[in-house]
Structures are given as C-alpha cells and as structure tokens.
Motif scaffolding. Sequence first.
Motif, short mmCIF file in Angstrom:
data_model
loop_
_atom_site.label_atom_id
_atom_site.label_comp_id
_atom_site.label_asym_id
_atom_site.label_seq_id
_atom_site.Cartn_x
_atom_site.Cartn_y
_atom_site.Cartn_z
N PHE A 101 43.83 39.55 31.29
CA PHE A 101 44.07 39.31 32.32
C PHE A 101 44.97 38.09 32.61
O PHE A 101 45.79 38.04 33.52
N SER A 102 45.21 37.17 31.57
CA SER A 102 46.14 36.34 31.71
C SER A 102 47.62 36.70 31.82
O SER A 102 48.53 35.79 32.37
N LYS A 103 47.73 37.94 31.40
CA LYS A 103 49.18 38.27 31.53
C LYS A 103 49.56 38.97 32.98
O LYS A 103 50.63 39.25 33.17
N PHE A 104 48.51 39.14 33.73
CA PHE A 104 48.78 39.65 35.05
C PHE A 104 48.43 38.95 36.26
O PHE A 104 48.08 39.47 37.28
N MET A 105 48.51 37.74 36.06
CA MET A 105 47.83 36.77 37.27
C MET A 105 48.83 36.99 38.57
O MET A 105 48.12 36.97 39.83
N ILE A 106 49.95 37.38 38.42
CA ILE A 106 50.84 37.65 39.65
C ILE A 106 50.32 38.85 40.32
O ILE A 106 50.19 38.82 41.50
N HIS A 107 50.10 39.87 39.45
CA HIS A 107 49.91 41.03 40.11
C HIS A 107 48.34 41.09 40.53
O HIS A 107 48.07 41.49 41.66
N THR A 108 47.37 40.55 40.26
CA THR A 108 45.87 40.42 40.55
C THR A 108 46.18 39.59 41.82
O THR A 108 45.55 39.59 42.88
N GLY A 109 46.90 38.35 41.60
CA GLY A 109 47.10 37.67 42.79
C GLY A 109 47.60 38.15 44.11
O GLY A 109 47.06 38.06 45.19
N ALA A 110 48.67 39.18 43.85
CA ALA A 110 49.40 39.93 45.11
C ALA A 110 48.39 40.77 45.70
O ALA A 110 48.28 40.93 46.95
N ILE A 111 47.36 41.42 44.85
CA ILE A 111 46.27 42.39 45.35
C ILE A 111 45.42 41.62 45.99
O ILE A 111 44.96 41.97 47.21
N ILE A 112 44.97 40.40 45.58
CA ILE A 112 44.16 39.57 46.21
C ILE A 112 44.71 39.14 47.94
O ILE A 112 44.17 39.22 48.83
N LEU A 113 45.95 38.75 47.70
CA LEU A 113 46.43 38.20 49.12
C LEU A 113 46.70 39.30 49.95
O LEU A 113 46.30 39.15 51.22
N ALA A 114 47.09 40.69 49.37
CA ALA A 114 47.03 41.70 50.40
C ALA A 114 45.96 42.05 51.29
O ALA A 114 45.89 42.04 52.42
N PHE A 115 44.62 41.85 50.55
CA PHE A 115 43.44 42.34 51.14
C PHE A 115 42.75 41.02 51.73
O PHE A 115 42.18 41.30 52.84
N LEU A 116 43.58 39.92 51.54
CA LEU A 116 43.01 38.73 52.03
C LEU A 116 43.42 38.73 53.68
O LEU A 116 42.75 38.20 54.57
N VAL A 117 44.61 39.32 53.92
CA VAL A 117 45.13 39.28 55.32
C VAL A 117 44.13 40.33 55.97
O VAL A 117 43.62 39.99 56.89
N LEU A 118 43.67 41.52 55.47
CA LEU A 118 42.92 42.29 56.10
C LEU A 118 41.48 41.49 56.30
O LEU A 118 41.11 41.80 57.34
N HIS A 119 41.32 40.88 55.35
CA HIS A 119 39.86 40.35 55.31
C HIS A 119 39.76 39.24 56.72
O HIS A 119 38.95 39.09 57.52
N LEU A 120 40.93 38.46 56.70
CA LEU A 120 41.22 37.40 57.72
C LEU A 120 41.05 38.16 59.22
O LEU A 120 40.32 37.77 60.23
N ILE A 121 41.65 39.28 59.37
CA ILE A 121 41.74 40.27 60.30
C ILE A 121 40.29 40.69 60.78
O ILE A 121 39.76 40.89 62.09
N ASN A 122 39.56 41.27 59.73
CA ASN A 122 38.30 41.37 60.03
C ASN A 122 37.29 40.73 60.53
O ASN A 122 36.46 40.99 61.25
N PHE A 123 37.28 39.57 60.00
CA PHE A 123 36.27 38.46 60.26
C PHE A 123 36.57 37.27 60.89
O PHE A 123 36.24 36.81 61.73
N PHE A 124 37.59 36.52 60.20
CA PHE A 124 38.04 35.09 60.70
C PHE A 124 38.53 35.17 62.05
O PHE A 124 38.20 34.46 63.00
N PHE A 125 39.65 36.03 62.06
CA PHE A 125 40.38 36.06 63.33
C PHE A 125 39.35 36.62 64.64
O PHE A 125 39.24 36.35 65.62
N ARG A 126 38.58 37.55 64.24
CA ARG A 126 37.36 38.19 65.13
C ARG A 126 36.31 37.00 65.65
O ARG A 126 36.07 36.86 66.83
N ALA A 127 36.12 36.28 64.57
CA ALA A 127 35.21 35.15 64.77
C ALA A 127 35.74 33.99 65.90
O ALA A 127 35.21 33.64 66.76
N LYS A 128 37.15 33.96 65.47
CA LYS A 128 37.91 32.93 66.28
C LYS A 128 38.39 33.16 67.54
O LYS A 128 38.04 32.50 68.50
#
Lengths: 220, 257
Positions: A101-128
């Motif tokens: 996994f050490s060789k794919f930090m940018i790739h796993t990081g990019a996937i996390i970031l993409a879904f993070l945006v969705l996650h914030l829309i789902n819960f964080f912005f909704r709650a705010k």
Amino acid sequence: MALKYSSITKKIIMALAGLFLISFLIVHLSINLLILKNDGREAFNLAAHFMVTNPLIQAMQWVLFGGFIIHILVGTVLQIQNWMARPTRYKVEGYSHTSFFSKFMIHTGAIILAFLVLHLINFFFRAKFGEMPEIMIGDKQYEDMGLLVIEKFKSLPYVLMYIFWLLFLGFHLDHAFHSALQSLGLNHNKYTPAAFGLSRALAILIAGGFILIPLIIYIS
Amino acid sequence: MDLTLKIWRQKNATSKGKFVTYKVTGISPNSSFLEMMDILNEGLVVKGEDPVAFDHDCREGICGACSMYINGRPHGPDKAITTCQLHMRKFKDGDTIVIEPWRARPFPVLKDLIVDRTAFDKIIQAGGYISVNTGGIPDANAIPIPRASAELSMDAAACIGCGACVAACKNASAMLFVSAKVSQFALLPQGKPEAAERVQAMVAEMDRLGFGNCTNTGACEAECPKEISISNIARMNREFLSAKVGAQIPKEQAGGF
C-alpha cells in the motif's frame, strides 16, 4: 511556498498533518460508535449536539480544515515532484519487496478525497445548513442527526459505497502512522517494528470500526 | 542456458532509445551476469554490430560502477549484491530478461545502459566531507568513539554510490544515498563540527538536482547491494530538523526551510 520548502520540510509537514488527521479519525469514530447504542439515539445526538455547539470544537473545526488542506496540497506537490523525477518509466515496473500500500498513497488518497466531498454533502452540510429532523431528549429539543444517519444507511447503494470508501481509508492508513514517525526522524531498532504493528492495527480498527456502523444499521 | 534478452539501446544522450531483442545460447549457469553480457557483445562485434554499452569496473562488488535494472530490480534478482555479483544460476533456461538503464531525471542516459551519475558527485561536493588540516597520522585513540557509533558509521560508509536506491525508488529519490553520506560523518566526533551545515547543504543540492521525495516505502533498502538501512534516512531527517530549528548558526548563514 510549499514549492520552495526542502523535501524533508515538506515530509515533516505531511507527517504532522497526517498524525493530526489520525487523531481526528479516532475522535470521529468514537462518537459515531455511540449510534450503535440501543438508547433511541440519545447518546449519539447529545454528542453530535456537543460537537456542533462547543466553541473549542468549533475552533478546532477550522484547524481540521487546515490540516486536510495542508495534507492534500503538500501531498500533491510532493507527488508531482516525484513523477517529474522519473520522466521515462521502466518497462518492467518495480519488483522490490516492500509494503504494497505504501506505493499507492496518492491513489488511495485521491479516492478518499473524492468520497469525502460526497460525505460532507451528505452529512456535514446537511447538519450545518439543511433541514434537520428534531428529537426530544429529556425536556429539550435536539437536532436528530442519528435519524439522518440511519435513514442514509438503510439504502444498500449507500452502504456499499461507504464500505468501499472506508476500505480505501484503511489502505491509506496502513502506511500512515509508522511512515509519519519515520519522516519525523523517529526510527529505533526496538520501537519501529512496534510502530509498524500499531500502524496496521490503527488501519484495521479505524476502517473496521467505521465500516461496522453502516453494516449494522443496514442489517438491523 | 538459452536466453532471450530485451535490452534498452540508445545511441547517445540526445537520441531516442528503444528495446532490442537478442538471443544468447550456451550460457553457463556459473557465469556472472556481466560475463553473459560480454558473450553477447563478442557476438555482436563479430557480426559488425555496435556492442551494448554498460558500466563496469571492479567486478567484485566494491566499486559501484555496474548499474543495470534487470527484470524490475536494480542489480537483478538477488539480495545484497551488485550486478557483477549476480550469477546466471539465478535464471532459468529459456527465460526472457529485460535490461534497462537506471531511470531518473538527474541520471540521464548517455548510451545504452550507461547513465550519468555525476549528480551524486555534486551532492558529495556540497558537503560530503570533513575539513581537516593534512599532516602527520593522528594517534588512533586520541578521540574516544563509542563502539556503537563506530559500527553504525561504518555501516553507512559501506555505501558505494551505485544509485540502486534511486533506481528502485518509485519516486527516484536519493534519500538513502544522501542519508548514508550524512550519517557516516554525523555519527563520528570528526564530523560533528560541520554536521548542521553539511545536512542542509547536501539536502539542498539533492533537491536542486531534481531527485524525488521519500515516501518511506523501503524499496531502496530492499535493493541496496550494501544493505544500507532506512534508519539512516530517519537520522538525516533528525539531523536536518535539529539543524533547522536548533543549531547555533550565524544569522547571515541561516537559510530558509
């Protein structure tokens, strides 16, 4: 600015931001796990209420955004420099025996970031900013964050999406804690193997803990 | 043994290279990898073709000249050896072997499998030395040195500067090389007076030359023919951090982060 910093300074910034984000994940997870408590979402909603009203937490929220932005920006700058350092790629890519996994930090990081945006829309912005259902706890009225979560996780596509996302969070975390220590110059014959173990344990516990929540809500 | 070789051929630094396939037959499993290359080249010379250019010198694993990226690994499929120490018994009859030069922006290909590793010399020139007056031989025990420090320093000094760490690293980072050179001095009293300046100067030069950054994958350590440990990289990070935030340096010499 980040471009002018030396490679080691940038790695130290990455490590400190990363460690801070791990501490955030632990807090986030421990609050989320309260939703599994069978008390009519009381503990979870009280904790969620505390998180959105406590002034110290509200201040930390900005520090957290800063931590995310620094980790993402510096990580991207480092990665671009790394790609530039090898303009011609090998025909047979690296076969060296190292952690996968050490060789794919940018790739796993990019996937996390993409879904993070969705996650914030789902819960964080909704709650705010959005409309929230309400619940009575004792004789006071609270926003029913718990209901929002449970409604989301009754739908199978959402559950599968979150599990997929959280698996990649686990992959990213597998090369996180011990790597941060190494970047900070902390390497020791005796403690470094333990740091490797702790890193894997954190990856499994954090990702596993988060995955449990949509899974249990969907099943029950 | 009969083998198929896919070798990177490039006429000079400016031309575009390509892979060329060669067949070699009747190779003894007891011959070394470079002997196999010699046999290939003899055949090419007889046919009037240009032999494959590759770096080599001592052929006993101490000079750091040989530099081939064989089937996805610098110095080929064995642990803690250089290409000249690799034997054909590590391969099977009928194998296809892909041979590439080191790939990194600071290591441009000069011809075929030869790359220009002057970048390493430039890093050494930036601070990989100690400033002492020459003269008579100093007394061996005049400066007490803890045994552990002496051992660790010798381990770091085993680096032969071949560049396998850069070749193996997915980021083409030179951190293992630079950290070995920083560590061998930082661990000894003779290296201490210039330690803070040295680490900053060498890291700055490494960055200027365009090497990548370290992501702690450990590929360098796994491929290093001298088994230099990445604990040296951690030591360099410590040295660098303490030089930046703690070292007493005159204001006019203090650089940025």
